[in-house]
Design an enzyme around this catalytic site. Structure first.
Site, mmCIF file in Angstrom:
data_model
loop_
_atom_site.group_PDB
_atom_site.id
_atom_site.type_symbol
_atom_site.label_atom_id
_atom_site.label_comp_id
_atom_site.label_asym_id
_atom_site.label_seq_id
_atom_site.Cartn_x
_atom_site.Cartn_y
_atom_site.Cartn_z
ATOM 1 N N THR A 84 -6.990 -12.139 2.330
ATOM 2 C CA THR A 84 -7.861 -11.404 1.414
ATOM 3 C C THR A 84 -8.958 -12.302 0.850
ATOM 4 O O THR A 84 -9.825 -11.837 0.112
ATOM 5 C CB THR A 84 -7.054 -10.830 0.234
ATOM 6 O OG1 THR A 84 -6.372 -11.901 -0.432
ATOM 7 C CG2 THR A 84 -6.049 -9.797 0.715
ATOM 8 N N GLY A 111 -11.295 -3.490 0.591
ATOM 9 C CA GLY A 111 -12.096 -2.460 1.237
ATOM 10 C C GLY A 111 -11.940 -2.427 2.745
ATOM 11 O O GLY A 111 -12.569 -1.617 3.432
ATOM 12 N N LEU A 170 3.049 12.377 1.353
ATOM 13 C CA LEU A 170 3.486 13.324 2.382
ATOM 14 C C LEU A 170 2.412 14.382 2.634
ATOM 15 O O LEU A 170 2.241 14.865 3.761
ATOM 16 C CB LEU A 170 4.800 13.983 1.955
ATOM 17 C CG LEU A 170 5.461 14.931 2.952
ATOM 18 C CD1 LEU A 170 5.782 14.213 4.258
ATOM 19 C CD2 LEU A 170 6.734 15.527 2.354
ATOM 20 N N GLY A 215 -3.958 -4.736 -4.810
ATOM 21 C CA GLY A 215 -4.900 -3.655 -5.061
ATOM 22 C C GLY A 215 -4.134 -2.391 -5.375
ATOM 23 O O GLY A 215 -3.755 -1.651 -4.475
ATOM 24 N N HIS A 216 -3.859 -2.163 -6.646
ATOM 25 C CA HIS A 216 -3.087 -0.993 -7.049
ATOM 26 C C HIS A 216 -4.029 0.076 -7.587
ATOM 27 O O HIS A 216 -4.684 -0.120 -8.609
ATOM 28 C CB HIS A 216 -2.039 -1.377 -8.097
ATOM 29 C CG HIS A 216 -0.934 -2.209 -7.535
ATOM 30 N ND1 HIS A 216 0.056 -2.775 -8.307
ATOM 31 C CD2 HIS A 216 -0.653 -2.565 -6.256
ATOM 32 C CE1 HIS A 216 0.890 -3.445 -7.525
ATOM 33 N NE2 HIS A 216 0.473 -3.331 -6.286
ATOM 34 N N THR A 217 -4.111 1.186 -6.867
ATOM 35 C CA THR A 217 -4.997 2.283 -7.256
ATOM 36 C C THR A 217 -4.214 3.321 -8.045
ATOM 37 O O THR A 217 -3.168 3.792 -7.597
ATOM 38 C CB THR A 217 -5.616 2.944 -6.011
ATOM 39 O OG1 THR A 217 -6.319 1.949 -5.253
ATOM 40 C CG2 THR A 217 -6.576 4.050 -6.415
ATOM 41 N N GLY A 235 1.927 2.878 -2.673
ATOM 42 C CA GLY A 235 1.699 3.719 -3.849
ATOM 43 C C GLY A 235 2.472 3.248 -5.063
ATOM 44 O O GLY A 235 2.805 4.052 -5.944
ATOM 45 N N PRO A 290 -10.502 -1.608 6.430
ATOM 46 C CA PRO A 290 -9.727 -0.508 7.019
ATOM 47 C C PRO A 290 -8.291 -0.965 7.265
ATOM 48 O O PRO A 290 -8.058 -2.067 7.772
ATOM 49 C CB PRO A 290 -10.444 -0.231 8.344
ATOM 50 C CG PRO A 290 -11.791 -0.836 8.197
ATOM 51 C CD PRO A 290 -11.635 -2.006 7.283
ATOM 52 N N ARG A 291 -7.343 -0.130 6.899
ATOM 53 C CA ARG A 291 -5.943 -0.471 7.133
ATOM 54 C C ARG A 291 -5.515 -0.044 8.532
ATOM 55 O O ARG A 291 -6.000 0.955 9.060
ATOM 56 C CB ARG A 291 -5.046 0.212 6.098
ATOM 57 C CG ARG A 291 -5.232 -0.308 4.682
ATOM 58 C CD ARG A 291 -4.390 0.473 3.690
ATOM 59 N NE ARG A 291 -4.613 0.003 2.319
ATOM 60 C CZ ARG A 291 -4.634 0.781 1.258
ATOM 61 N NH1 ARG A 291 -4.462 2.084 1.390
ATOM 62 N NH2 ARG A 291 -4.836 0.274 0.056
ATOM 63 N N ASP A 299 0.821 -1.223 0.000
ATOM 64 C CA ASP A 299 0.000 0.000 0.000
ATOM 65 C C ASP A 299 0.852 1.268 0.000
ATOM 66 O O ASP A 299 0.419 2.317 0.482
ATOM 67 C CB ASP A 299 -0.951 0.034 1.211
ATOM 68 C CG ASP A 299 -1.769 -1.234 1.348
ATOM 69 O OD1 ASP A 299 -2.314 -1.679 0.324
ATOM 70 O OD2 ASP A 299 -1.850 -1.782 2.462
#
Length: 349
Positions: A129, A304, A334, A39-41, A14, A306-307, A12
């Site tokens: 997952t 989906g 940042l 899950g790459h957004t 990025g 919560p992390r 996660d």
């Protein structure tokens, strides 16, 4: 030139958006491990996209994308993901996407077993997952899976597949009390997706080797981060594959070649999905963590969920950089910390 984009922490970080940004400078983008647990957004000029199986370079028409032999592929999920992107105007065809004939097929019963085992474990669950990843990788190493190349000649592997289904049925009925699996239904499932994916399947080693020899630039995209690597992560609360950059050429299809560059991605605070050690969360109050989670939109792109969140963890990050052999680092998100008067940092424990 062979470059890897890798995660320094728990995932996660990025990586997807960084691959999308950097891929404009590359000819080929290749996923080399994992499955649709990723899950790459990516948010770019074409909109917002969440990618689970497809490499993030798929959004750039000039880039050829590769799904390497180290991946495990849920055929139904991949078909749905491709169709969803096409509906948004993304062109995906065999010239644009190539799938290794050695990549492993994730069957519906792998997903079923994943869910059943998490239910059986109860409070001791791994926080899976529920995409069947551990079970398809486990079966791979027991030589009880089919590979994408088998879709090109299903009739020739029919008898072997029948023995696999019989074996898996024994597991599911004996341990979990399920009904036996239907070979006919599973074989029909394979036949359905074989017709869809046959044009995409090829010898990726030959394709990538030729491209590298011709001087083309190849970008390897990792899923998750160093602390979820099955060998070097927080075992057993890890994923089921090797996510570190050194594995990229192997999982992509170029086992005899070495990386030229490793770019590590980390963000300005810590987050993770799932169970296992996560010291950074102890450095914030529940209220502080809730605030950071909401401002950073920290919910799993694949699930989906919560992390878990906390300050940037220098101890874990230093270890992740060493594991990834990172030549460069990119710090993301940042700006999420703009609301803070002072930015907390975990320096030791």
């Amino acid at each position: 030139m062979l470059t890897a984009i890798t995660g320094i922490n728990w995932g996660d970080e990025g990586k997807g958006r960084m691959v999308d940004l950097i891929s404009r400078e590359y000819d080929i983008v290749c996923r080399y491990q994992g499955g649709n647990n990723a899950g790459h957004t990516v948010v770019n000029e074409r909109g917002k996209f969440v990618l689970n199986l497809l490499p993030s370079g798929i959004l750039r028409p000039e880039v050829t994308c590769v799904m390497g032999n180290g991946m495990v592929i849920d055929l139904a999920h991949l078909a749905h993901e491709i169709e969803s992107l096409r509906e948004k105007g993304i062109v995906i065809d065999p010239d644009h996407l190539k799938i290794s004939n050695r990549a492993t097929i994730c069957m519906p019963y792998h997903v079923q077993q994943d869910k059943l085992e998490e239910e059986r474990l109860g409070a001791a669950k791994f926080g899976s997952t529920l995409r069947g990843i551990a079970y398809v990788y486990g079966d791979k190493y027991m030589k009880k899976t089919l590979r994408m190349g088998d879709l090109l000649h299903l009739e020739e592997v029919k008898d072997r597949f029948k023995t696999i289904v019989e074996w898996k049925s024994l597991t599911l009925t004996s341990i979990y009390g399920c009904d036996p699996l239907s070979f006919d239904e599973l074989y029909a499932w394979l036949q359905k997706y074989a017709e869809i994916f046959k044009p995409y399947i090829c010898d990726i080693g030959e394709f990538l080797g030729k491209a590298d020899d011709e001087g083309k630039k190849i970008l390897f995209e990792a899923q998750l981060g160093a602390l979820r690597d099955v060998d070097y992560g927080i075992y057993p609360m890890t994923t089921s594959s090797n996510v570190i950059g050194a594995y990229a050429p192997i999982g992509a299809g170029l086992p005899g070649r070495k990386l030229d560059k490793s770019i590590g991605i980390m963000k300005a605070y810590s987050s993770c999905v799932g169970e296992g050690p996560f010291a950074a969360e102890q450095a914030m109050t529940e209220e502080e963590k809730d605030k950071l989670r909401e401002v950073g939109h920290e919910y799993g792109a694949a699930t989906g969920r919560p992390r878990r969140v906390g300050p940037i963890d220098i101890v874990a990050s230093r270890y992740g950089v060493a594991c990834q052999g990172a030549d460069e680092l990119a710090l993301t998100l940042l700006d999420v910390l703009d609301y803070m008067d002072r930015v907390p940092v975990v320096t030791h424990y």
